[in-house]
Design a protein around this motif. Structure first.
Motif, short mmCIF file in Angstrom:
data_model
loop_
_atom_site.label_atom_id
_atom_site.label_comp_id
_atom_site.label_asym_id
_atom_site.label_seq_id
_atom_site.Cartn_x
_atom_site.Cartn_y
_atom_site.Cartn_z
N MET A 271 45.78 60.74 35.96
CA MET A 271 45.25 59.90 37.03
C MET A 271 44.88 58.52 36.49
SD MET A 271 41.93 60.58 39.42
CE MET A 271 42.60 62.15 39.99
N ARG A 272 45.38 57.48 37.15
CA ARG A 272 45.10 56.11 36.71
C ARG A 272 44.00 55.51 37.58
NH1 ARG A 272 47.78 50.72 37.06
NH2 ARG A 272 49.21 51.52 38.66
N ILE A 273 43.04 54.84 36.93
CA ILE A 273 41.93 54.22 37.64
C ILE A 273 41.88 52.74 37.28
CG2 ILE A 273 39.44 54.17 37.99
CD1 ILE A 273 39.36 57.14 37.31
N ILE A 274 41.88 51.89 38.30
CA ILE A 274 41.73 50.45 38.11
C ILE A 274 40.28 50.09 38.43
CG2 ILE A 274 42.44 48.17 38.91
CD1 ILE A 274 45.14 49.38 39.67
N LYS A 275 39.58 49.50 37.46
CA LYS A 275 38.18 49.13 37.65
C LYS A 275 38.07 47.62 37.82
CE LYS A 275 36.11 53.05 35.20
NZ LYS A 275 35.11 53.48 34.20
N LEU A 276 37.40 47.21 38.88
CA LEU A 276 37.24 45.80 39.20
C LEU A 276 35.75 45.45 39.29
CD1 LEU A 276 39.87 45.67 42.09
CD2 LEU A 276 40.25 44.97 39.72
N ASP A 277 35.41 44.22 38.89
CA ASP A 277 34.03 43.78 39.03
C ASP A 277 33.70 43.52 40.50
OD1 ASP A 277 33.43 43.90 36.32
OD2 ASP A 277 34.20 41.88 35.95
N ALA A 278 34.61 42.82 41.17
CA ALA A 278 34.38 42.51 42.58
C ALA A 278 35.72 42.35 43.30
CB ALA A 278 33.57 41.23 42.72
N ILE A 279 35.74 42.74 44.57
CA ILE A 279 36.95 42.64 45.39
C ILE A 279 36.51 42.62 46.84
CG2 ILE A 279 37.31 45.12 45.64
CD1 ILE A 279 40.10 42.53 45.06
N ASP A 280 37.32 42.03 47.70
CA ASP A 280 36.95 42.03 49.12
C ASP A 280 36.90 43.44 49.67
OD1 ASP A 280 39.68 42.36 48.89
OD2 ASP A 280 40.20 41.02 50.53
N SER A 281 37.93 44.23 49.38
CA SER A 281 37.99 45.61 49.85
C SER A 281 38.95 46.39 48.96
CB SER A 281 38.46 45.66 51.31
OG SER A 281 38.94 46.94 51.65
N THR A 282 38.50 47.53 48.43
CA THR A 282 39.38 48.34 47.59
C THR A 282 40.54 48.90 48.42
OG1 THR A 282 37.93 50.27 47.91
CG2 THR A 282 37.59 48.95 45.92
N ASN A 283 40.30 49.18 49.70
CA ASN A 283 41.39 49.65 50.55
C ASN A 283 42.47 48.58 50.71
OD1 ASN A 283 40.30 52.23 51.14
ND2 ASN A 283 40.96 52.06 53.26
N THR A 284 42.04 47.34 50.95
CA THR A 284 43.00 46.24 51.10
C THR A 284 43.80 46.05 49.82
OG1 THR A 284 41.54 45.14 52.69
CG2 THR A 284 43.22 43.78 51.62
N TYR A 285 43.13 46.11 48.68
CA TYR A 285 43.78 45.96 47.38
C TYR A 285 44.82 47.05 47.17
CZ TYR A 285 44.11 45.41 42.25
OH TYR A 285 44.56 45.23 40.96
N LEU A 286 44.44 48.28 47.48
CA LEU A 286 45.34 49.41 47.26
C LEU A 286 46.50 49.41 48.26
CD1 LEU A 286 45.73 51.71 45.34
CD2 LEU A 286 44.15 53.10 46.68
N LYS A 287 46.25 48.95 49.47
CA LYS A 287 47.33 48.83 50.46
C LYS A 287 48.37 47.82 50.00
CE LYS A 287 46.17 48.40 54.79
NZ LYS A 287 45.35 47.95 55.95
N ARG A 288 47.91 46.76 49.35
CA ARG A 288 48.85 45.77 48.84
C ARG A 288 49.71 46.37 47.73
NH1 ARG A 288 45.55 42.14 47.21
NH2 ARG A 288 45.77 42.26 44.95
N LEU A 289 49.09 47.14 46.83
CA LEU A 289 49.86 47.80 45.78
C LEU A 289 50.86 48.78 46.37
CD1 LEU A 289 47.19 48.58 43.00
CD2 LEU A 289 48.71 46.60 43.21
N SER A 290 50.44 49.47 47.43
CA SER A 290 51.35 50.40 48.10
C SER A 290 52.55 49.67 48.69
CB SER A 290 50.60 51.17 49.20
OG SER A 290 51.49 51.93 49.98
N GLY A 291 52.28 48.53 49.31
CA GLY A 291 53.35 47.73 49.89
C GLY A 291 54.32 47.22 48.85
N GLU A 292 53.80 46.99 47.63
CA GLU A 292 54.65 46.52 46.53
C GLU A 292 55.37 47.66 45.83
OE1 GLU A 292 51.79 44.56 44.12
OE2 GLU A 292 51.63 42.77 45.41
N GLY A 293 55.01 48.91 46.22
CA GLY A 293 55.65 50.07 45.62
C GLY A 293 55.10 50.44 44.25
N THR A 294 53.89 49.97 43.92
CA THR A 294 53.31 50.22 42.59
C THR A 294 52.11 51.16 42.64
OG1 THR A 294 51.94 48.22 42.77
CG2 THR A 294 54.08 48.00 41.68
N ALA A 295 51.90 51.81 43.79
CA ALA A 295 50.78 52.75 43.92
C ALA A 295 51.30 54.17 43.83
CB ALA A 295 50.05 52.53 45.25
#
Length: 243
Positions: free
Chosen positions: A1-25
């Protein structure tokens, strides 16, 4: 299981949806942030959390084996995973407030936001956002909120709690893969907040009425028994449980 840790982000869901759209999730990829500046809840609500005090994370799951009509079983599985993880941590009096808020001692300690990726009427992936109040003690303006620290009196390690939740998500998604739908629905209904208790509701037209929550439909609608023993079915935006 891979975990990406961020200090701050607008929304982790938005970030992950973008990765999904790029095919990297990939399946099981999790994104956790110490601070969310624009955390979101169900139906456009805002999830507010103090920095580094609580868990705000999202996980991507491959749900291509789930039929679109069965999408609410994803919500059931995640709610039960959070329930079980918290139970193992010693938290008591846990209930699931439909559709997927987690309460303890009638106070909200966690919220879940599930955003499915649908292509050609097939759910290819699910972005599961979880906000869990852990070590925060000040909830000014939020009298209905609590945290694990307030409930248990113990400061908790955020990484350990996230690990416990992610492990339970894997367990309950195996139930989904095994098509244990009847078991999932039965367990979910057994933990429903105010099930079989006299309650007051408000419908989409603003009318207030009394009834009893008796369960949910296979599509995730709330089933409420009203006067005359009639069972009414409500979608997410059609009813609000007042008390």
């Amino acid at each position: 299981m891979r975990i990406i840790k961020l200090d701050a982000i607008d929304s982790t869901n938005t970030y992950l949806k973008r990765l999904s759209g790029e095919g990297t999730a990939e399946d099981g990829l999790a994104v956790v942030a110490s601070l969310q500046t624009n955390g979101r809840g169900q139906m456009g609500t805002v999830w507010s959390s103090q920095e580094a005090k609580n868990l705000t994370f999202s996980v991507f799951k491959d749900v291509s084996f789930i039929n679109v009509s069965q999408h609410f079983y994803i919500s059931m599985a995640v709610s039960l995973a959070v329930y079980q993880a918290l139970t193992c941590l010693g938290i008591t009096k846990i209930k699931v407030k439909w559709p997927n808020d987690i309460l303890s001692d009638d106070k909200k300690i966690a919220g879940i936001l599930i955003e499915n990726v649908i292509k050609l009427n097939v759910i290819t992936g699910s972005v599961i956002g979880i906000g869990l109040n852990v070590n925060q003690t000040d909830f000014k303006g939020l009298p209905g909120a609590s945290s694990l620290l307030l409930l248990s009196g113990q400061v908790n390690d955020l990484d350990e709690i996230m690990d416990a939740v992610l492990k339970q998500i894997d367990v309950y998604f195996q139930h989904l893969k095994d098509e244990n739908f009847k078991t999932l629905k039965s367990q979910y209904e057994s933990h429903l907040f105010r099930k079989n208790k006299p309650s007051t509701f408000k419908d989409a037209e603003g009318s207030v009425f009394s009834g009893y929550i008796v369960g949910i439909s296979d599509f995730g609608n709330l089933l409420v028994k009203i006067e005359g023993n009639t069972i009414r079915s409500f979608d997410f935006k059609e009813v609000v449980l007042l008390y």
